[in-house]
Design an enzyme around this catalytic site. Structure first.
Site, PDB file in Angstrom:
ATOM      1  N   ASP A 120       0.812  -1.206   0.000  1.00 40.66           N
ATOM      2  CA  ASP A 120       0.000   0.000   0.000  1.00 40.66           C
ATOM      3  C   ASP A 120       0.853   1.268   0.000  1.00 40.66           C
ATOM      4  O   ASP A 120       2.007   1.254   0.447  1.00 40.66           O
ATOM      5  CB  ASP A 120      -0.922   0.023   1.223  1.00 40.66           C
ATOM      6  N   LYS A 121       0.262   2.348  -0.445  1.00 43.21           N
ATOM      7  CA  LYS A 121       0.946   3.642  -0.504  1.00 43.21           C
ATOM      8  C   LYS A 121       1.616   3.993   0.819  1.00 43.21           C
ATOM      9  O   LYS A 121       2.790   4.378   0.856  1.00 43.21           O
ATOM     10  CB  LYS A 121      -0.054   4.737  -0.887  1.00 43.21           C
TER      11      LYS A 121
END
Length: 305
Positions: A138-139
């Site tokens: 994820d970011k």
């Protein structure tokens, strides 16, 4: 363009076409299906329908799925932390806050933009928007990612993921006091039917297994855990830890908001291991938690001393 066909079962009888289709094909959103219906490319029993039309058991739905519009990925010079690289694979330590690959709203500044500036020989199996990308994090999760530099290497690494032979170990800070030293969460994960932007433990979800062990208990409020992935579902650690009552600190989707001064979930992919696609040698890499993660832990220790 491709044509996908579905037959409505009793489970979806009486539902709107957009809701039924997005449930049968989770990769499609209701908005997307509604737009396709407006364009006339969604047929029920051979007839063009509106998104609000309800379906009956036995109805045959045909969707002419348009090809995605190609987007140019612009190589960008970045100070990437390359942990390992040879002619077949590359391992990079992704910083928190960086998106892995371009998508609408994030066409620049992604890891792929930086990789394309760093090297031009990336596998093309995942298309022009995700060259070399075998798996994602994820970011707002930091840590190690493996990247394929050719299609043969890509297929080998994907097969290792499917066969569950890739080592992926994360360090997570969670809310609550976990009394036992270790555990295994074996619970299927799929799209949350109440919020399609989230994942959840659902009966008809995909098989998902997370092994965890306690590294440190911080007062009665937090526990630092090591999570080892057996499978790799979207948001798996975040969903599983929340499911057993210990959501990740700072997690904007699955945890209580604004409980720690950290922009995103406190999660780091610290260990990555796999067999080299060409030599067959097992390679394992590690990356320490980032400075901001370490500083947060120290702050919480002082506050809970």
């Amino acid at each position: 363009m491709t044509v996908e066909t579905f037959q409505v079962t009793e489970e979806f009888a009486g539902e709107r076409i957009d809701k039924a289709l997005s449930a049968m094909q989770p990769e499609w959103s209701r908005t997307q299906v509604g737009n396709w219906a407006t364009e006339g490319i969604v047929l029920v029993n051979g007839n063009v329908v509106k998104a609000k039309q309800k379906v009956k058991a036995g109805d045959v739905i045909e969707v002419t799925v348009p090809e995605p519009e190609p987007l140019d990925v612009i190589p960008e010079a970045m100070d990437l932390e390359i942990v390992y690289e040879d002619a077949d694979v590359l391992v990079v330590n992704k910083p928190r806050g960086m998106v892995v690959h371009p998508a609408p709203g994030h066409l620049t500044g992604t890891l792929v933009n930086g990789l394309m500036h760093h090297c031009t020989d990336l596998s093309g199996i995942n298309g022009i928007m995700r060259p070399g990308i075998v798996h994602r994090i994820d970011k707002d999760t930091s840590g190690l990612l493996m990247v394929a530099k050719n299609d043969v290497a890509h297929e080998s690494l994907v097969n290792q993921l499917v066969n569950k032979t890739v080592t992926r170990v994360y360090t997570a800070l969670v809310h609550g006091h976990i009394a036992h030293e270790k555990g295994t969460i074996d619970a299927p994960i799929g799209r949350d039917q109440k919020d399609r932007q989230k994942q959840a433990v659902v009966d008809k979800g995909k098989h998902a297994v997370t092994h965890f062990r306690v590294l440190e208990r911080i007062g009665g409020s937090f526990t630092l855990v090591e999570c080892r992935l057996e499978t790799g579902r979207t948001h798996q650690i975040r969903v599983h830890m929340n499911y057993i009552g210990f959501p990740l600190a700072g997690d904007p989707k699955y945890g209580p908001r604004k409980t720690v001064d950290f922009d995103g979930q406190v999660l780091h992919a610290g260990v990555l291991g796999f067999e080299h696609p060409t030599t067959g040698e097992y390679l394992e890499f590690s990356a320490p938690i980032p400075e901001d993660y370490a500083a947060l832990l120290q702050q919480i220790r002082l506050e809970n001393a």
